[in-house]
Design an enzyme around this catalytic site. Sequence first.
Site, PDB file in Angstrom:
ATOM      1  N   GLU A 318       0.818  -1.210   0.000  1.00  0.00           N
ATOM      2  CA  GLU A 318       0.000   0.000   0.000  1.00  0.00           C
ATOM      3  C   GLU A 318       0.855   1.264   0.000  1.00  0.00           C
ATOM      4  OE1 GLU A 318      -2.672  -0.678   3.381  1.00  0.00           O
ATOM      5  OE2 GLU A 318      -4.092  -1.598   1.991  1.00  0.00           O
ATOM      6  N   ASP A 392      -8.182  -8.894   3.732  1.00  0.00           N
ATOM      7  CA  ASP A 392      -7.859  -7.820   4.678  1.00  0.00           C
ATOM      8  C   ASP A 392      -8.858  -7.725   5.821  1.00  0.00           C
ATOM      9  OD1 ASP A 392      -6.943  -5.626   5.939  1.00  0.00           O
ATOM     10  OD2 ASP A 392      -7.243  -4.225   4.302  1.00  0.00           O
ATOM     11  N   GLU A 420     -12.293  -2.427  12.550  1.00  0.00           N
ATOM     12  CA  GLU A 420     -12.310  -1.603  11.342  1.00  0.00           C
ATOM     13  C   GLU A 420     -13.438  -1.999  10.390  1.00  0.00           C
ATOM     14  OE1 GLU A 420      -8.659  -1.868   9.137  1.00  0.00           O
ATOM     15  OE2 GLU A 420      -9.430  -0.700   7.457  1.00  0.00           O
TER      16      GLU A 420
HETATM   17  C1  BDP Z   1      -6.009  -2.140   6.201  1.00  0.00           C
HETATM   18  C2  BDP Z   1      -6.257  -0.816   6.842  1.00  0.00           C
HETATM   19  C3  BDP Z   1      -5.075   0.103   6.735  1.00  0.00           C
HETATM   20  C4  BDP Z   1      -3.821  -0.602   7.203  1.00  0.00           C
HETATM   21  C5  BDP Z   1      -3.655  -1.883   6.421  1.00  0.00           C
HETATM   22  C6  BDP Z   1      -2.496  -2.715   6.923  1.00  0.00           C
HETATM   23  O1  BDP Z   1      -7.371  -0.230   6.219  1.00  0.00           O
HETATM   24  O2  BDP Z   1      -5.341   1.250   7.512  1.00  0.00           O
HETATM   25  O3  BDP Z   1      -2.705   0.207   7.060  1.00  0.00           O
HETATM   26  O4  BDP Z   1      -4.785  -2.687   6.578  1.00  0.00           O
HETATM   27  O5  BDP Z   1      -2.756  -3.693   7.600  1.00  0.00           O
HETATM   28  O6  BDP Z   1      -6.993  -3.014   6.658  1.00  0.00           O
HETATM   29  O7  BDP Z   1      -1.333  -2.419   6.649  1.00  0.00           O
END
Ligand code: BDP
Length: 729
Positions: A318, A392, A420
């Site tokens: 990401e 996720d 989340e």
């Molecule tokens: C996702 C979240 C994000 C995190 C990412 C992660 O939305 O904020 O940075 O995972 O685990 O679920 O790196």
Amino acid sequence: MPVHPLPRSLRSWLLWLSLTLLLVPGARAEDGYALWLRYPRVDDAARLAAYRATLAEVYVAGASPTMDAVRDEIRRGLRGLLDVEVPEVAAPTRAGTLLLGTPAASPLIAALALEDALQAAGEEGYVIRSVTLDAGRPATVVASHTDLGVLYGTFHLLRLLQTHHPIDDLDLVSAPRIQHRILNHWDNLDRTVERGYAGFSLWDWHKLPDYLDPRYTDYARANASIGINGTVLTNVNANAWVLTPMYLEKAAALADLFRPYGLRVYLTARFSAPIEIGGLDTADPLDPAVRAWWQAKVDEIYRYIPDFGGFLVKANSEGQPGPQDYGRTHADGANMLADALAPHGGLVMWRAFVYAAENPEDRAKQAYDEFVPLDGTFRDNVLVQVKNGPIDFQPREPFHPLFGAMPQTPLMMEFQITKEYLGFATHLVYLAPMWKEVLDADTYARGPGSTVARVIDGSLHGYDHTGMAGVANTGTDRNWSGSHFDQANWFAFGRLAWDPSLTAEAIADTWIRMTFTNDPAFVEPVKRMMLGSWEAAVHYMTPLGLHHLMGTGHHYGPAPWVDTLSRPEWNPVYYHRADSVGIGFDRTATGSDAVSQYAPPLDSIYGHLDTVPEKYLLWFHHVPWAYEMPSGRTLWDELALRYQAGVDTVRAMQATWAAVGHHIDAERFEQVRVFLAIQEKEARWWRDASLSYWQTFSRRPLPEGVEPPAHTLDYYRSLSFPYAPGHFP
Ligand code: BDP
């Protein structure tokens, strides 16, 4: 300007309240701050008398900061639970001595012949036993090879009292099945918490290292009480600043406070730190200057924090920097940091949460494709940290196919405690059943019985290191977790990391008793409510294997229609693939073939419509709306009824809560009551927005029993939440 006095009635009420809190023994604000460590007076007279007789005096062997914590906790616990001052003695004087310590510190404990049991308990485990001392006097011993084990055992004994368990004939040994039981705080240096729904970060960086908020100690106590032994202080989306001396000094102050409680501090390492704070022009892991920089940095960290745990790293994920920026592999990156940490005994927890915009492959397959070829190439002090599912932290996912597929690399579990994707702080969702579904899942990696739990506890592949991480749900809210019931998820994480074979039900039972009351008229219905709560949320959010349908960025509420985001796999439409024929992601051989990442026979079980578990149906298959489900209904009808069932369950939870509320304090009752009302409202929103949208594809009427949407689809699509919590664009 004149000051308006408070109305007389309010003033006298406030006076009454403060007098009550000050004067009535045992009266306290039930604001949730005390978590599951409330220690209220045992309200069963016979039990109380028995406890007082069995625990008439306390003998604590040894002097260390950890033994001071033992002393403090047992005094605090017994004072509350037994409502008497139990004397601490230098040697047993009567029947009913509680002995706490190691055989090394106490000849008295050494003489009890606990060696075999202590051997089985290992370094962090403990023995709790009812014994008879020389003079024929009954006593109770909590012993371990280490002071930390004694502290864990002390919390266990207090738990027995809190849950009104008989303690006159104890013989138990407990040892953690997983070595590294770690909270991951996604806390930023500005005190915002990514995906945090409980206020700001507990770490008041600006006032550290000078002001040590007493809350830090209560945080450590809470963690020790459930066996958590590590904490990563900072966000995986890391800021290199935390590695500068100014912040290391602050982190060291926390580490000093946490140390007596066995809580080791870890930090997140931003891969590009050598550039950002080191003045280098590259972060290439094979560059000698970069390697030297990290070595010096790690040596420096250990000067501040001699027992520093190591680094957690999110790299090439990401948009985070990583070794692939220099044409290197994840193993090159992890190994460089591991080499720097190895002389000090530190670990690297390298995350496998990777997927790339430029990779057209199904996102669910990418981590496996990336990491399986690297099996066996990581240094001994590297663990690869894998989320429970391949996408996720969705409301429900099948287990991640990496589990079982990397026999030569210790894989650790990453669960998300903060909700989340499960309703933030207001939805009552008890997560232990979800975690258990994953831990108990059979990977078949070495034939039947190769459960995920056996992968991560190391027994399947003989891993040297084992770990379980939980993304924390803590913050500055008075109740720590954003809601009273979210405390249960912190608690359950710790208990499962200690022993993944515990049941969700047993954990809930203990937690309810410790947190609210032992009254069965409360415990039983509330336990049932908790145990059904996750499935309910799955139903009203993402039934039958649907996933990733929430609002963009903040992830609050439904937005299955979004199709405008720059990366294809950030769009909900990528995941549900609804069209006039049907709905779901074809991950069989005719589609992305993600099923092939699971060992036989799972690949085939998941890959065929007639064998795939219904809960994963639309995860693995694109299914026609008219498809006949095992219930005999069409997929469309079944789907709609699932949404309705989710809403109905929340309503049943409201009714349960209303019926049992009189067993507990008004303060906590009321907050839970209102939160359940929010949950019911939002469950309807999920149902109505989702079904209105699916209906544009299915073109079918809602089946009988499903309430019609309250608004038009356009209305749901128009909703926007620029300030939803936990997201900081
Ligand atoms: C996702 C979240 C994000 C995190 C990412 C992660 O939305 O904020 O940075 O995972 O685990 O679920 O790196």
